[in-house]
Design a protein around this motif. Structure first.
Motif, PDB file in Angstrom:
ATOM      1  N   LYS A  43       0.888  -1.234   0.023  1.00 16.04           N
ATOM      2  CA  LYS A  43      -0.015   0.185   0.116  1.00 16.04           C
ATOM      3  C   LYS A  43       0.866   1.139  -0.183  1.00 16.04           C
ATOM      4  O   LYS A  43       1.768   1.409   0.746  1.00 16.04           O
ATOM      5  CB  LYS A  43      -0.825   0.108   1.338  1.00 16.04           C
ATOM      6  N   VAL A  44       0.678   2.057  -1.128  1.00 16.27           N
ATOM      7  CA  VAL A  44       1.558   3.282  -1.181  1.00 16.27           C
ATOM      8  C   VAL A  44       0.610   4.508  -0.976  1.00 16.27           C
ATOM      9  O   VAL A  44      -0.266   4.547  -1.947  1.00 16.27           O
ATOM     10  CB  VAL A  44       2.417   3.218  -2.220  1.00 16.27           C
ATOM     11  N   VAL A  45       0.825   5.464  -0.143  1.00 14.26           N
ATOM     12  CA  VAL A  45       0.081   6.556   0.172  1.00 14.26           C
ATOM     13  C   VAL A  45       0.815   7.812  -0.223  1.00 14.26           C
ATOM     14  O   VAL A  45       1.940   8.284   0.241  1.00 14.26           O
ATOM     15  CB  VAL A  45      -0.512   6.665   1.705  1.00 14.26           C
ATOM     16  N   LEU A  46       0.185   8.746  -1.235  1.00 18.47           N
ATOM     17  CA  LEU A  46       0.942   9.855  -1.513  1.00 18.47           C
ATOM     18  C   LEU A  46       0.369  11.023  -0.915  1.00 18.47           C
ATOM     19  O   LEU A  46      -1.085  10.914  -1.003  1.00 18.47           O
ATOM     20  CB  LEU A  46       1.257   9.908  -2.959  1.00 18.47           C
ATOM     21  N   SER A  47       0.989  12.315  -0.431  1.00 19.13           N
ATOM     22  CA  SER A  47       0.340  13.365  -0.249  1.00 19.13           C
ATOM     23  C   SER A  47       0.579  14.249  -1.262  1.00 19.13           C
ATOM     24  O   SER A  47       1.997  14.562  -1.764  1.00 19.13           O
ATOM     25  CB  SER A  47       1.005  13.864   1.270  1.00 19.13           C
ATOM     26  N   ILE A  48      -0.430  14.923  -1.946  1.00 16.45           N
ATOM     27  CA  ILE A  48      -0.239  15.786  -2.926  1.00 16.45           C
ATOM     28  C   ILE A  48      -1.146  17.086  -2.407  1.00 16.45           C
ATOM     29  O   ILE A  48      -2.458  17.098  -2.307  1.00 16.45           O
ATOM     30  CB  ILE A  48      -1.099  15.215  -4.235  1.00 16.45           C
ATOM     31  N   GLY A  49      -0.576  18.044  -2.231  1.00 15.84           N
ATOM     32  CA  GLY A  49      -1.260  19.269  -1.734  1.00 15.84           C
ATOM     33  C   GLY A  49      -1.857  18.889  -0.257  1.00 15.84           C
ATOM     34  O   GLY A  49      -1.032  18.365   0.445  1.00 15.84           O
TER      35      GLY A  49
ATOM     36  N   ILE B  48      -3.573  10.279  -1.923  1.00 20.14           N
ATOM     37  CA  ILE B  48      -4.030   9.197  -2.861  1.00 20.14           C
ATOM     38  C   ILE B  48      -3.366   7.882  -2.347  1.00 20.14           C
ATOM     39  O   ILE B  48      -2.052   7.899  -2.154  1.00 20.14           O
ATOM     40  CB  ILE B  48      -3.530   9.790  -4.417  1.00 20.14           C
ATOM     41  N   THR B  49      -4.156   6.748  -2.561  1.00 19.57           N
ATOM     42  CA  THR B  49      -3.526   5.361  -2.105  1.00 19.57           C
ATOM     43  C   THR B  49      -3.612   4.561  -3.287  1.00 19.57           C
ATOM     44  O   THR B  49      -4.537   4.635  -4.079  1.00 19.57           O
ATOM     45  CB  THR B  49      -4.290   4.902  -0.939  1.00 19.57           C
ATOM     46  N   SER B  50      -2.677   3.832  -3.526  1.00 17.83           N
ATOM     47  CA  SER B  50      -2.374   2.712  -4.607  1.00 17.83           C
ATOM     48  C   SER B  50      -2.013   1.534  -4.028  1.00 17.83           C
ATOM     49  O   SER B  50      -1.275   1.348  -3.220  1.00 17.83           O
ATOM     50  CB  SER B  50      -1.483   3.312  -5.630  1.00 17.83           C
TER      51      SER B  50
END
Length: 137
Positions: A93-99, A103-105
């Protein structure tokens, strides 16, 4: 005291040169790139062996990671910071913080390990239909 030449793993050397891991492996197998082997038979590349290659590539225009990432044909692309990487069996599980959004992938654990994804790194998300792919940038 003599200077010690830092030994790099092939992936580290590829990243330092801005080339693919496959290219480094081809150079090693062809004998184009000088390496030493660990007792376990793994190749290590002395940093000094990269110096001539770095000098020749410094004359080429350097493309920053976002421009390289944007060269992909997909147009729905977001770049952010990795805030979580959680491995569970074959998946990660990879979670990105954008602003102020996240978003999780869910990607394969092998892909996450190959990209060496870690919390705090910059990464990009490619969205195609209902799928989100993670690209380390």
């Amino acid at each position: 005291m003599a200077d010690v030449d830092l030994l790099l793993k092939p992936r580290e050397a590829a990243a330092a040169l801005g080339i693919s891991y496959a290219t480094i492996k081809q150079w090693i197998l062809a004998g184009t790139l000088r390496t030493t082997k660990t007792p376990g038979g793994h190749h290590r590349i002395p940093q000094s062996a990269l110096t001539p290659l770095l000098k020749s590539s410094s004359t080429k225009s350097r493309v920053d990671s976002r421009e390289r990432f944007r060269a992909v044909s997909g147009r729905n692309q977001l770049v952010g910071k990795v805030v979580e990487v959680k491995f569970s069996g074959l998946l990660a599980k990879v979670v990105l913080s954008i602003g102020d959004q996240q978003i999780t992938s869910i990607i394969t654990a092998d892909a996450a390990r190959e990209m060496q994804l870690r919390k705090g790194q910059t990464a990009g998300a490619l969205m195609k239909a209902t799928e989100v792919m993670i690209v380390r940038v």
